[in-house]
Design a protein around this motif. Structure first.
Motif, mmCIF file in Angstrom:
data_model
loop_
_atom_site.group_PDB
_atom_site.id
_atom_site.type_symbol
_atom_site.label_atom_id
_atom_site.label_comp_id
_atom_site.label_asym_id
_atom_site.label_seq_id
_atom_site.Cartn_x
_atom_site.Cartn_y
_atom_site.Cartn_z
ATOM 1 N N LEU A 128 -28.160 10.835 -7.968
ATOM 2 C CA LEU A 128 -27.716 10.899 -6.575
ATOM 3 C C LEU A 128 -28.904 10.767 -5.635
ATOM 4 O O LEU A 128 -28.881 10.000 -4.666
ATOM 5 N N TYR B 55 -19.572 11.177 -3.284
ATOM 6 C CA TYR B 55 -18.409 11.392 -4.148
ATOM 7 C C TYR B 55 -17.083 11.108 -3.450
ATOM 8 O O TYR B 55 -16.046 11.034 -4.113
ATOM 9 N N ASP C 238 -21.649 10.177 1.819
ATOM 10 C CA ASP C 238 -20.662 11.006 1.122
ATOM 11 C C ASP C 238 -20.421 10.358 -0.235
ATOM 12 O O ASP C 238 -19.420 9.668 -0.454
ATOM 13 N N ALA D 204 -13.903 6.688 -10.120
ATOM 14 C CA ALA D 204 -14.617 7.938 -9.869
ATOM 15 C C ALA D 204 -16.102 7.747 -10.124
ATOM 16 O O ALA D 204 -16.517 6.956 -10.976
ATOM 17 N N LEU D 205 -16.913 8.489 -9.389
ATOM 18 C CA LEU D 205 -18.354 8.439 -9.550
ATOM 19 C C LEU D 205 -18.802 9.707 -10.261
ATOM 20 O O LEU D 205 -18.635 10.805 -9.746
ATOM 21 N N VAL D 206 -19.376 9.542 -11.448
ATOM 22 C CA VAL D 206 -19.797 10.696 -12.242
ATOM 23 C C VAL D 206 -21.309 10.615 -12.395
ATOM 24 O O VAL D 206 -21.833 10.067 -13.366
ATOM 25 N N TRP D 207 -22.012 11.140 -11.390
ATOM 26 C CA TRP D 207 -23.472 11.076 -11.373
ATOM 27 C C TRP D 207 -24.057 12.469 -11.285
ATOM 28 O O TRP D 207 -23.525 13.343 -10.605
#
Length: 345
Positions: free
Chosen positions: A190, A139, A137, A182-185
């Motif tokens: 991913l 994000y 999971d 936060a993960l901004v990919w």
């Protein structure tokens, strides 16, 4: 910014980005730089294959920083000028040293999928199995919180060493990030990260690896079905119609991607009163059993809604371990036996 993170950042900026006048940080090659204790973690993100030796030079620079005890690096190599290939062309590959791989998914969020994954892993371990849990999971990683671990995976001999907690081997992007980061990919990053967590982690030896999926039907599910040889999947739902409707979509995706469905798990089937112990079906009855029959699937079991399960997850010791005599722990044990029978049939 902590002193150690500041020193680590200064060390990284001493490395010039290949083919550029900028340093690696200014060039955007360094993501998710974080410090936990004396461990420095970061993601090296490149367009195309990483230049030879760059990862090793960055790790060496950080290792030389005073106060750094270990360095953990994720490598994310993006495709260049081509659409993202979520599954690769080689087809699903076995995971070294792992006998069986099982996905745990759900059609929607809020049905307790990650809680089920964590407790099911422990229930399988209680049967004498060597168990790993991969938090896919990306994000919304919650496995580190549920297992009470803040350790960082370290790199050794080209592979990442999973964190061990309560007898389970764990890997999660959440172990690489600060708690509130936060993960901004994008999609290609991913997919590459998932491939790395599957095939560049020293999982062996494991009898079974559980993979906690994000809710819904998206890139992660497709990537995993094409990246790893899977024994099957279980779908977690609640008795409500809205959850069952979404579970059908998850089932449909699994079938479209040729992933065997090992059965359904009904979570929050009943509420257990903390005063008298009476079970009451507050979300309706029979929904998951009826859906299982309609889909020609097994219902592996039903789980109660007990306050202690939520409290145990928040405190970092899942209920199967913290409350082994509870009704929930008993039901998890039964489900684990039913699941393992399906996996090894």
């Amino acid at each position: 910014m902590s002193d150690l993170r500041d020193r680590a950042l200064r060390a990284l900026t001493q490395e010039q980005a290949p083919g550029s006048d900028l340093d690696v940080f200014e060039a955007g090659l360094i993501r998710a730089l974080s410090v936990e204790g004396d461990t420095v973690s970061f993601v090296l993100e490149t367009n195309g294959p990483a230049p030879a030796g760059l990862r090793e030079r960055l790790e060496a620079r950080l290792s030389a920083v005073e106060g750094v005890g270990s360095v953990s690096c994720y490598l994310s190599e993006n495709a260049v000028d081509t659409p993202p290939d979520l599954g690769g062309t080689e087809g699903p590959k076995p995971i070294t040293g792992v006998d069986h791989v099982v996905l745990v998914g759900s059609g929607k969020g809020g049905v307790g999928k990650s809680t089920v994954s964590a407790n099911l892993a422990l229930a399988l371990a209680d049967q004498g199995l060597k168990v790993g849990l991969l938090d896919a999971d990306i994000y919304g990683p919650s496995v580190p919180q549920m297992f009470g671990t803040e350790g960082r995976p370290v790199s050794y001999d080209g592979t990442l060493i999973p964190i061990a907690a309560h007898g389970i081997k764990l890997m999660s992007v959440g172990l690489m990030l600060a708690q509130d980061e936060a993960l901004v990919w994008r999609g290609p990053i991913l997919a590459n990260t998932l491939a790395q967590m599957l095939h560049e982690v020293r999982w062996e030896p494991l009898d079974v690896l559980l993979i906690d999926l994000p809710p819904g039907t998206g890139d992660v599910q497709i990537t995993l079905s094409q990246e790893a040889k899977l024994d099957g999947a279980v779908v977690v739902t609640t008795p409500q119609k809205v959850a069952l409707n979404d579970a059908r979509r998850s089932i449909d995706l699994l079938r479209r991607t040729d992933v065997p469905i090992l059965g359904l798990i009904e979570n929050m089937a009943t509420h257990v009163c903390t005063g008298c112990g009476k079970e009451e079906p507050i979300f309706g009855t029979g929904g998951a059993a009826e859906e299982a029959r309609a889909q020609s699937l097994d219902l592996l079991g039903s789980l109660p809604l007990e306050p202690l399960v939520c409290a145990a997850a928040d405190e970092g010791t899942p209920a199967v371990r913290s409350a082994p005599d509870s009704l929930s722990a008993q039901r998890y044990g039964e489900i684990a036996k039913a699941l393992w029978a399906r996996v090894t049939a």
